[in-house]
Design a protein around this motif. Structure first.
Motif, mmCIF file in Angstrom:
data_model
loop_
_atom_site.group_PDB
_atom_site.id
_atom_site.type_symbol
_atom_site.label_atom_id
_atom_site.label_comp_id
_atom_site.label_asym_id
_atom_site.label_seq_id
_atom_site.Cartn_x
_atom_site.Cartn_y
_atom_site.Cartn_z
ATOM 1 N N MET A 188 -12.878 0.915 2.295
ATOM 2 C CA MET A 188 -11.696 0.232 2.841
ATOM 3 C C MET A 188 -11.908 -1.280 2.807
ATOM 4 N N ASP A 189 -10.907 -1.993 2.314
ATOM 5 C CA ASP A 189 -11.042 -3.445 2.282
ATOM 6 C C ASP A 189 -10.219 -4.080 3.412
ATOM 7 N N TYR A 190 -10.279 -5.381 3.456
ATOM 8 C CA TYR A 190 -9.613 -6.078 4.553
ATOM 9 C C TYR A 190 -8.108 -5.857 4.533
ATOM 10 N N GLN A 191 -7.580 -5.731 3.316
ATOM 11 C CA GLN A 191 -6.132 -5.528 3.199
ATOM 12 C C GLN A 191 -5.685 -4.214 3.846
ATOM 13 N N ALA A 192 -6.484 -3.170 3.625
ATOM 14 C CA ALA A 192 -6.160 -1.866 4.221
ATOM 15 C C ALA A 192 -6.224 -1.947 5.740
ATOM 16 N N LEU A 193 -7.217 -2.703 6.229
ATOM 17 C CA LEU A 193 -7.323 -2.916 7.676
ATOM 18 C C LEU A 193 -6.089 -3.651 8.199
ATOM 19 N N GLU A 194 -5.677 -4.639 7.440
ATOM 20 C CA GLU A 194 -4.509 -5.422 7.861
ATOM 21 C C GLU A 194 -3.246 -4.569 7.901
ATOM 22 N N THR A 195 -3.180 -3.590 7.005
ATOM 23 C CA THR A 195 -2.033 -2.672 7.022
ATOM 24 C C THR A 195 -1.981 -1.921 8.345
ATOM 25 N N TYR A 222 -3.424 -2.841 11.121
ATOM 26 C CA TYR A 222 -3.214 -3.813 12.191
ATOM 27 C C TYR A 222 -1.729 -4.169 12.322
ATOM 28 N N LYS A 223 -1.105 -4.388 11.171
ATOM 29 C CA LYS A 223 0.326 -4.744 11.192
ATOM 30 C C LYS A 223 1.150 -3.607 11.785
ATOM 31 N N SER A 224 0.726 -2.376 11.463
ATOM 32 C CA SER A 224 1.433 -1.214 11.976
ATOM 33 C C SER A 224 1.335 -1.163 13.511
ATOM 34 N N ILE A 225 0.165 -1.497 14.047
ATOM 35 C CA ILE A 225 0.006 -1.563 15.508
ATOM 36 C C ILE A 225 0.859 -2.688 16.085
ATOM 37 N N ARG A 226 0.846 -3.803 15.400
ATOM 38 C CA ARG A 226 1.585 -4.973 15.914
ATOM 39 C C ARG A 226 3.092 -4.766 15.897
ATOM 40 N N ILE A 277 -0.143 5.342 13.473
ATOM 41 C CA ILE A 277 -0.651 4.113 12.854
ATOM 42 C C ILE A 277 -0.876 4.368 11.360
ATOM 43 N N ASP A 278 -0.310 3.515 10.539
ATOM 44 C CA ASP A 278 -0.485 3.656 9.081
ATOM 45 C C ASP A 278 -1.967 3.640 8.733
ATOM 46 N N ASN A 279 -2.393 4.549 7.855
ATOM 47 C CA ASN A 279 -3.779 4.582 7.349
ATOM 48 C C ASN A 279 -4.828 5.023 8.366
ATOM 49 N N PHE A 280 -4.413 5.494 9.542
ATOM 50 C CA PHE A 280 -5.393 5.769 10.597
ATOM 51 C C PHE A 280 -5.871 7.218 10.547
ATOM 52 N N PRO A 281 -7.193 7.451 10.604
ATOM 53 C CA PRO A 281 -7.700 8.831 10.624
ATOM 54 C C PRO A 281 -7.408 9.482 11.979
#
Ligand code: HPA
Length: 271
Positions: free
Chosen positions: A1-8, A10-14, A49-53
């Motif tokens: 997972m890269d920073y961009q995936a993390l940001e996805t 994060y944005k979903s939470i925000r 949350i997008d992308n969240f396990p």
């Protein structure tokens, strides 16, 4: 997972909340009740949350619960992601990374653990003073995410001295006979064989479990202050003569849940 995936993520939470936590609390097996004691301002299910396990482990609810405790902004992970569920190491530590991105600088990790130390009893609380990660996959393997931290993370002081002092002081105030020791993370899901138990004890481990250390490593990578507490839910077979099973681990956690909640509450107030 890269920073961009993390940001996805994060944005979903925000999109769901603008809550900025100060303190994160990860609740272990059977120890989720603490989340009910905070003044809840919101909840987010992992599945939203997008992308969240999503956690499949028994006794793990699978949501963030956030709110106030004594005026402090806290976020609880009710249910964590375990490596033994089949998730990758990066998925296991994703929640810690997100919590840091949301703003938390301090984290308290809790878990259910097997006691290797002959002085320990079921129901004891053990504060982690150190850990052994060598039997668990290091979650920082792979391309370093430089936005989060450095390539080589120092682990000289994994558990923050200031937070550990607070935990000790709180135990004293509540007359909890707090144990201290080294926690070894194994992958699970099988429990340890007698030879593995001897090996871990010989290496200096006081307790063994299937979580926490990967999260500590991820948190330290990002410079978070970490403290961690195990609830001893069983004593290894070579000492107790009793084979561990999931029900007993859950029951021991639940039996201690009131005292554990009082303990965590006192710690968070003072963090
Ligand atoms: N071993 C590993 N993990 C555990 C144990 C144990 O005995 N008890 C609770 N989690």
């Amino acid at each position: 997972m890269d920073y961009q995936a993390l940001e996805t993520c994060y944005k979903s939470i925000r999109q769901m909340t603008d809550f900025v936590p100060e303190i994160a609390i990860v609740l272990g097996s059977g120890l989720g009740d603490f989340a009910d004691t905070i003044e809840v301002l919101g909840e987010i299910s992992y599945k939203d949350i997008d992308n969240f396990p999503v956690s499949t482990a028994p006794g793990h609810a699978g949501k963030f619960v956030f709110g106030l405790l004594s005026g402090k902004k806290v976020i609880c992970m009710k249910g964590r992601i375990h490596f033994y569920e089949g998730y990758g190491a990066e998925e296991v530590i994703l929640p810690i990374r997100l919590i840091k991105m949301m703003g938390a600088k301090k984290v308290m990790l809790t878990n259910a653990a097997g006691g290797l130390n002959a002085e320990f009893r079921i129901g004891d609380f053990m504060m982690l003073t150190d850990h052994i990660s060598l039997f668990a996959y290091n979650p920082l393997i792979g391309k370093n995410i430089s936005e989060l931290g450095e390539r080589f993370t120092d682990m000289s002081v994994p558990y923050d001295k200031e937070l550990c002092d607070i935990v000790r002081a709180c135990a004293k105030r509540l007359a909890i006979p707090l144990k201290e020791g080294v926690y070894a993370q194994v992958t699970g899901p099988s429990y340890e064989s007698p030879a593995e138990t001897r090996l871990l004890r010989g290496l200096g481990a006081d307790a063994v479990g299937m979580s926490t250390v990967m999260e500590t490593i991820a948190a330290r990578h990002m410079g978070m202050q970490v403290c961690a507490i195990s609830c001893i839910t069983n004593i290894t077979y070579d000492i107790s003569g009793k084979q561990p099973n999931e029900q007993e681990v859950m029951d021991a956690g639940k039996k201690n849940s009131k005292l554990f909640t009082a303990f965590i509450t006192e710690i968070v107030k003072n963090m």
